[in-house]
Write an enzyme that holds these catalytic residues in place. Structure first.
Site, PDB file in Angstrom:
ATOM      1  N   LYS A  12     -67.339 101.671  39.909  1.00 29.98           N
ATOM      2  CA  LYS A  12     -68.044 102.874  39.966  1.00 29.98           C
ATOM      3  C   LYS A  12     -68.396 103.948  41.223  1.00 29.98           C
ATOM      4  O   LYS A  12     -67.658 103.118  41.927  1.00 29.98           O
ATOM      5  CB  LYS A  12     -69.716 102.486  39.271  1.00 29.98           C
ATOM      6  CG  LYS A  12     -70.435 101.535  40.648  1.00 29.98           C
ATOM      7  CD  LYS A  12     -70.329 101.890  41.784  1.00 29.98           C
ATOM      8  CE  LYS A  12     -70.788 100.843  42.862  1.00 29.98           C
ATOM      9  NZ  LYS A  12     -71.450 101.392  43.858  1.00 29.98           N
ATOM     10  N   ASP A 141     -76.133  94.395  40.881  1.00 33.04           N
ATOM     11  CA  ASP A 141     -75.252  95.892  40.756  1.00 33.04           C
ATOM     12  C   ASP A 141     -74.455  95.603  39.383  1.00 33.04           C
ATOM     13  O   ASP A 141     -74.723  96.523  37.945  1.00 33.04           O
ATOM     14  CB  ASP A 141     -73.966  96.062  41.478  1.00 33.04           C
ATOM     15  CG  ASP A 141     -74.287  96.955  42.351  1.00 33.04           C
ATOM     16  OD1 ASP A 141     -75.086  97.619  43.151  1.00 33.04           O
ATOM     17  OD2 ASP A 141     -73.225  97.022  43.131  1.00 33.04           O
TER      18      ASP A 141
HETATM   19  O1  C5P Z   1     -78.081  92.137  44.951  1.00 35.34           O
HETATM   20  P1  C5P Z   1     -76.774  91.342  45.695  1.00 35.34           P
HETATM   21  O2  C5P Z   1     -76.309  90.082  45.666  1.00 35.34           O
HETATM   22  O3  C5P Z   1     -75.674  92.062  44.843  1.00 35.34           O
HETATM   23  O4  C5P Z   1     -76.895  92.218  46.964  1.00 35.34           O
HETATM   24  C1  C5P Z   1     -76.589  92.070  48.317  1.00 35.34           C
HETATM   25  C2  C5P Z   1     -77.188  92.231  49.613  1.00 35.34           C
HETATM   26  O5  C5P Z   1     -77.762  93.198  49.535  1.00 35.34           O
HETATM   27  C3  C5P Z   1     -78.296  91.489  49.417  1.00 35.34           C
HETATM   28  O6  C5P Z   1     -78.362  89.976  50.013  1.00 35.34           O
HETATM   29  C4  C5P Z   1     -79.797  92.346  50.162  1.00 35.34           C
HETATM   30  O7  C5P Z   1     -79.287  91.306  51.520  1.00 35.34           O
HETATM   31  C5  C5P Z   1     -78.889  93.191  50.169  1.00 35.34           C
HETATM   32  N1  C5P Z   1     -79.625  93.906  48.932  1.00 35.34           N
HETATM   33  C6  C5P Z   1     -80.670  95.188  49.482  1.00 35.34           C
HETATM   34  N2  C5P Z   1     -81.287  95.762  48.477  1.00 35.34           N
HETATM   35  C7  C5P Z   1     -81.139  96.252  47.776  1.00 35.34           C
HETATM   36  C8  C5P Z   1     -79.616  95.507  47.019  1.00 35.34           C
HETATM   37  C9  C5P Z   1     -79.065  94.271  48.160  1.00 35.34           C
HETATM   38  O8  C5P Z   1     -81.235  94.471  50.918  1.00 35.34           O
HETATM   39  N3  C5P Z   1     -81.779  96.558  47.049  1.00 35.34           N
END
Ligand code: C5P
Length: 300
Positions: A12, A141
């Site tokens: 993406k 994601d």
């Molecule tokens: O949700 P995911 O594990 O993919 O996100 C990785 C990191 O990115 C999270 O641990 C967080 O620190 C940050 N993040 C965030 N806000 C979001 C998505 C991700 O702060 N909306």
């Protein structure tokens, strides 16, 4: 059920990526419009006793550094087993073609493809919304990739509004030789400061343009992480700046370090590809991928 299923898991790009504020749970409240493109991993699912994964393909090398069971595709199978009380396993063959940790969502897409495939292989009859719910337990994601095509995201990224397929030109992707740093997204978020937060206007604009069936243009696109690339991804910032000096308009892909450019006419592609290569990045022409094409599953 002894069927073997073959799915593709598309990469993406983000047409927009805006942060509104930090939420009480520590995540960032997002507004984003995403688009699947036709650079794809290939996933084959075969019935098995346990959950097993084999990774191959031109972009597999970085994944060899971590245990196979930590791969998001395996964790997706485990999460689905738990959610639906399934006792069966699966052998996942993952042909990795999407560069890893490049900002192109490859791992999340693999996870969503496994959920879609196992829903059929294990005959679960789960709705897309239920699969997106399981996907949300794996990260911010994966839910998008359960829907694919063009979609507007909110919340921490897990709330997905499928949109009509965007009208957009071809895209020149530029990826660094090896991006490597898997925990990069968290540091990109941490580097944002409140003055960089927005109100989601760019995402609202792109959503309206997509609903109206108008073609997306450079001036419609916006990615807040471009504000912190100079500090955290200096090679990407330098390459983007060099292309701007040549009159191009590069856009960061997700949280980087890849970037992309709209290609209104493909005649400019070879020259642009040459410039990107000279800057140490790998150029690739891709096309926006419709929802229907993003979700194809075949019996192998
Ligand atoms: O949700 P995911 O594990 O993919 O996100 C990785 C990191 O990115 C999270 O641990 C967080 O620190 C940050 N993040 C965030 N806000 C979001 C998505 C991700 O702060 N909306």
């Amino acid at each position: 059920m002894t069927d073997t299923l073959r799915l593709t898991a598309p990469a993406k790009i983000n047409w927009t990526l805006e942060v509104l504020r930090v939420r009480p749970d520590g995540y960032h409240e997002l507004r984003s419009v995403l688009q699947t493109v036709d650079l794809r991993d290939i996933i084959t699912l075969r019935p098995a006793r346990d959950v097993i994964i084999e990774v191959s393909g031109p972009e597999a090398a970085p994944l060899a550094e971590s245990p196979p069971e930590s791969n998001l595709a395996c964790r997706a199978a485990g999460a689905l087993r738990d959610r639906f009380g399934v006792r069966r396993g699966v052998r996942i063959a993952l042909e990795k073609r999407i560069p890893v940790a490049a900002g192109l969502g490859g791992g999340s897409s693999d996870a969503a493809a496994v959920l879609r495939g196992l829903n059929r292989l294990w005959d679960l009859g789960a709705s897309r919304e239920e699969l997106a719910g399981v996907a949300a337990t794996l990260g911010s994601d994966p839910p998008f990739f359960v829907f694919g095509g063009t979609a507007a995201l909110s919340g921490r990224g897990e709330q997905v509004e499928p949109l009509p397929d965007a009208v957009a030109p071809s895209i020149m992707l530029a990826t660094p030789p090896s991006s490597g740093r898997l925990e990069k997204t968290a540091s990109m978020f941490r580097a944002l400061t409140p003055d960089m937060y927005g109100d989601g206007d760019a995402s609202i604009g792109v959503r309206e343009t997509v609903f109206a069936g108008r073609a997306l243009r450079d001036e419609d696109l916006h990615n807040v992480f471009e504000r912190v690339t100079a500090t955290l991804q200096p090679n990407t910032a330098r390459a983007m700046e060099a292309l701007r000096a040549l009159g191009h308009t590069p856009h960061l892909a997700g949280a980087g370090p890849s970037f992309f450019l709209l290609l209104p006419g493909e005649r400019a592609a070879p020259t642009l590809a040459g410039s990107i290569r000279r800057l140490g990045f790998q150029p690739r022409v891709v096309r926006p991928l419709s929802r229907r094409a993003a979700l194809t599953t075949r019996k192998a």
